[in-house]
Enzyme design. Structure first.
Site, PDB file in Angstrom:
ATOM      1  N   LYS A 181     -11.846  -1.487  -0.638  1.00  0.00           N
ATOM      2  CA  LYS A 181     -12.906  -1.941  -1.922  1.00  0.00           C
ATOM      3  C   LYS A 181     -12.924  -3.234  -2.044  1.00  0.00           C
ATOM      4  O   LYS A 181     -14.404  -3.456  -2.349  1.00  0.00           O
ATOM      5  CB  LYS A 181     -11.904  -0.915  -2.743  1.00  0.00           C
ATOM      6  CG  LYS A 181     -11.440   0.529  -3.115  1.00  0.00           C
ATOM      7  CD  LYS A 181     -10.743   0.614  -3.850  1.00  0.00           C
ATOM      8  CE  LYS A 181      -9.509  -0.342  -4.766  1.00  0.00           C
ATOM      9  NZ  LYS A 181      -8.318  -0.240  -4.062  1.00  0.00           N
ATOM     10  N   ARG A 196      -7.294   3.494 -12.691  1.00  0.00           N
ATOM     11  CA  ARG A 196      -6.335   4.505 -11.854  1.00  0.00           C
ATOM     12  C   ARG A 196      -5.520   5.492 -12.545  1.00  0.00           C
ATOM     13  O   ARG A 196      -5.336   6.115 -11.992  1.00  0.00           O
ATOM     14  CB  ARG A 196      -5.517   3.326 -11.621  1.00  0.00           C
ATOM     15  CG  ARG A 196      -5.457   2.319 -10.500  1.00  0.00           C
ATOM     16  CD  ARG A 196      -5.075   0.773 -10.295  1.00  0.00           C
ATOM     17  NE  ARG A 196      -4.757   0.854  -9.450  1.00  0.00           N
ATOM     18  CZ  ARG A 196      -4.771  -0.600  -8.482  1.00  0.00           C
ATOM     19  NH1 ARG A 196      -5.197  -1.083  -8.936  1.00  0.00           N
ATOM     20  NH2 ARG A 196      -4.578  -0.844  -7.241  1.00  0.00           N
ATOM     21  N   ARG A 235      -3.423  -8.631   6.007  1.00  0.00           N
ATOM     22  CA  ARG A 235      -4.388  -8.859   5.208  1.00  0.00           C
ATOM     23  C   ARG A 235      -3.770 -10.499   5.118  1.00  0.00           C
ATOM     24  O   ARG A 235      -2.600 -11.137   4.346  1.00  0.00           O
ATOM     25  CB  ARG A 235      -4.091  -8.042   4.425  1.00  0.00           C
ATOM     26  CG  ARG A 235      -5.321  -8.667   2.812  1.00  0.00           C
ATOM     27  CD  ARG A 235      -5.592  -7.605   2.214  1.00  0.00           C
ATOM     28  NE  ARG A 235      -5.072  -7.205   1.030  1.00  0.00           N
ATOM     29  CZ  ARG A 235      -5.487  -5.811   0.043  1.00  0.00           C
ATOM     30  NH1 ARG A 235      -6.362  -5.403   0.121  1.00  0.00           N
ATOM     31  NH2 ARG A 235      -4.134  -6.195  -0.482  1.00  0.00           N
ATOM     32  N   ARG A 261      -0.856 -12.187  -0.118  1.00  0.00           N
ATOM     33  CA  ARG A 261      -0.282 -11.125  -0.839  1.00  0.00           C
ATOM     34  C   ARG A 261       1.644 -10.991  -1.330  1.00  0.00           C
ATOM     35  O   ARG A 261       1.647 -10.470  -0.006  1.00  0.00           O
ATOM     36  CB  ARG A 261      -0.750 -10.491  -1.674  1.00  0.00           C
ATOM     37  CG  ARG A 261      -2.858 -11.115  -2.578  1.00  0.00           C
ATOM     38  CD  ARG A 261      -3.250  -9.931  -2.817  1.00  0.00           C
ATOM     39  NE  ARG A 261      -2.703  -8.634  -2.897  1.00  0.00           N
ATOM     40  CZ  ARG A 261      -3.704  -7.488  -3.706  1.00  0.00           C
ATOM     41  NH1 ARG A 261      -4.079  -7.835  -3.401  1.00  0.00           N
ATOM     42  NH2 ARG A 261      -2.999  -6.656  -4.520  1.00  0.00           N
ATOM     43  N   ARG A 264       3.189   0.289  -2.962  1.00  0.00           N
ATOM     44  CA  ARG A 264       2.524   1.003  -3.912  1.00  0.00           C
ATOM     45  C   ARG A 264       1.491   2.030  -2.878  1.00  0.00           C
ATOM     46  O   ARG A 264       0.854   2.694  -3.891  1.00  0.00           O
ATOM     47  CB  ARG A 264       1.538  -0.743  -3.625  1.00  0.00           C
ATOM     48  CG  ARG A 264       1.426  -1.604  -3.841  1.00  0.00           C
ATOM     49  CD  ARG A 264       1.268  -3.095  -3.562  1.00  0.00           C
ATOM     50  NE  ARG A 264      -0.173  -2.973  -3.632  1.00  0.00           N
ATOM     51  CZ  ARG A 264      -1.213  -3.767  -2.789  1.00  0.00           C
ATOM     52  NH1 ARG A 264      -0.476  -4.221  -1.595  1.00  0.00           N
ATOM     53  NH2 ARG A 264      -2.594  -3.861  -3.272  1.00  0.00           N
TER      54      ARG A 264
HETATM   55  P1  AMP Z   1      -5.099  -3.726  -7.336  1.00  0.00           P
HETATM   56  O1  AMP Z   1      -5.335  -5.585  -6.116  1.00  0.00           O
HETATM   57  O2  AMP Z   1      -5.965  -3.309  -6.999  1.00  0.00           O
HETATM   58  O3  AMP Z   1      -4.305  -3.339  -5.013  1.00  0.00           O
HETATM   59  O4  AMP Z   1      -4.077  -4.647  -7.484  1.00  0.00           O
HETATM   60  C1  AMP Z   1      -3.145  -5.396  -7.655  1.00  0.00           C
HETATM   61  C2  AMP Z   1      -2.417  -4.863  -8.471  1.00  0.00           C
HETATM   62  O5  AMP Z   1      -2.303  -5.546  -9.711  1.00  0.00           O
HETATM   63  C3  AMP Z   1      -1.111  -3.502  -8.785  1.00  0.00           C
HETATM   64  O6  AMP Z   1      -0.569  -3.004  -7.677  1.00  0.00           O
HETATM   65  C4  AMP Z   1      -1.257  -2.861 -10.178  1.00  0.00           C
HETATM   66  O7  AMP Z   1       0.507  -3.901 -10.214  1.00  0.00           O
HETATM   67  C5  AMP Z   1      -1.576  -3.958 -11.077  1.00  0.00           C
HETATM   68  N1  AMP Z   1      -3.076  -3.159 -11.405  1.00  0.00           N
HETATM   69  C6  AMP Z   1      -4.252  -3.667 -11.078  1.00  0.00           C
HETATM   70  N2  AMP Z   1      -5.198  -2.467 -11.740  1.00  0.00           N
HETATM   71  C7  AMP Z   1      -4.677  -1.989 -12.251  1.00  0.00           C
HETATM   72  C8  AMP Z   1      -5.047   0.017 -13.104  1.00  0.00           C
HETATM   73  N3  AMP Z   1      -6.346   0.013 -13.223  1.00  0.00           N
HETATM   74  N4  AMP Z   1      -3.337   0.078 -13.641  1.00  0.00           N
HETATM   75  C9  AMP Z   1      -2.714  -0.589 -12.979  1.00  0.00           C
HETATM   76  N5  AMP Z   1      -2.213  -1.505 -12.145  1.00  0.00           N
HETATM   77  C10 AMP Z   1      -3.118  -2.349 -11.908  1.00  0.00           C
END
Ligand code: AMP
Length: 224
Positions: free
Chosen positions: A17, A92, A131, A169, A180
């Site tokens: 994404k 989400r 990554r 990360r 995750r």
């Molecule tokens: P991502 O970079 O999208 O994988 O997001 C990294 C982390 O940010 C996730 O594992 C969550 O802890 C938090 N996070 C990001 N977007 C959301 C969302 N829409 N709802 C809940 N937690 C989020």
């Protein structure tokens, strides 16, 4: 007036994404809104929001829906979303989707397409655990599949931001990656069904090459 193009890039962590959102945002000159990036930047700044979410993020759990909706409402009060947007990592949950509808209605913005990048679980683990990301420009690389050009003292350097060392990360360590993915399956599957029931979900094969997926996404976005 430029056309309004809006989509939610939907998919598990590691489905591509972020990479695709960046390219689409450049191609159509519309904002890439990644809730993960916004939260990570708050953590880096050690803001009060950053402090509230840091542990949750590092453990691979979801941040509260109400907090996420507050953040999105704030972001959608900016004028740039009028041309459209690429949402990456939001919504989400069904709760977030319902709240987001209200934000869109309030701003008089049209429904985004829901483009789902489907990738099987073991491939996601491989992708995420190799990554590397640039803390400065957000570019994404992979140690094995898409390595950057230069290395220095054992660390990888970003191709675009000369001299900036790429980071893994904290939540891309294998154990957290598995957590995750589990959280995604549990918490986000209901949202997937919800979109399916509404007939809005458009599925794409996320295992194709970056260029192929990009061109499929463009076709869908332009046909919407
Ligand atoms: P991502 O970079 O999208 O994988 O997001 C990294 C982390 O940010 C996730 O594992 C969550 O802890 C938090 N996070 C990001 N977007 C959301 C969302 N829409 N709802 C809940 N937690 C989020």
């Amino acid at each position: 007036m430029a056309e309004y193009r809006a989509c939610i890039l939907f998919g598990a962590p590691g489905s591509g994404k972020g990479t695709q959102a960046k390219r689409l945002s450049e191609a159509y000159q519309i904002p890439h809104i990644s809730t993960g990036d916004i939260l990570r930047s708050e953590v880096r700044k050690a803001s009060s929001l950053g402090k509230r979410v840091q542990d949750t993020m590092e453990a691979g759990h979801y941040v509260d829906d109400s907090l996420m909706l507050e953040l999105i409402e704030k972001r959608f009060s900016e004028p740039d979303v009028e041309k459209g947007f690429i949402l990456d990592g939001f919504p989400r949950t069904v709760e977030q989707e319902k709240g987001f509808q209200k934000v869109l209605n309030k701003r008089g913005l049209g429904l985004p397409s829901i483009l789902y990048l489907k990738v099987e679980k073991e491939r996601l683990v491989e992708r995420l655990s190799g990554r590397l990301t640039c803390p400065s420009c957000g570019a994404i690389y992979h140690e094995a599949v898409n390595p950057p050009r230069a290395q220095e003292n054992g660390g990888w350097l970003c191709d675009q931001c000369r001299g900036v060392e790429l980071l893994k990360r904290p939540d891309d360590e294998e154990q957290t990656v598995r957590k995750r993915l589990e959280v995604f399956e549990q918490e986000t599957t209901p949202l997937l069904r919800y979109y399916q029931e509404q007939g809005r979900l458009e599925e794409l094969d996320g295992l194709r090459s970056v260029d192929e997926v990009f061109s499929l996404l463009r076709q869908r976005l332009e046909a919407a």
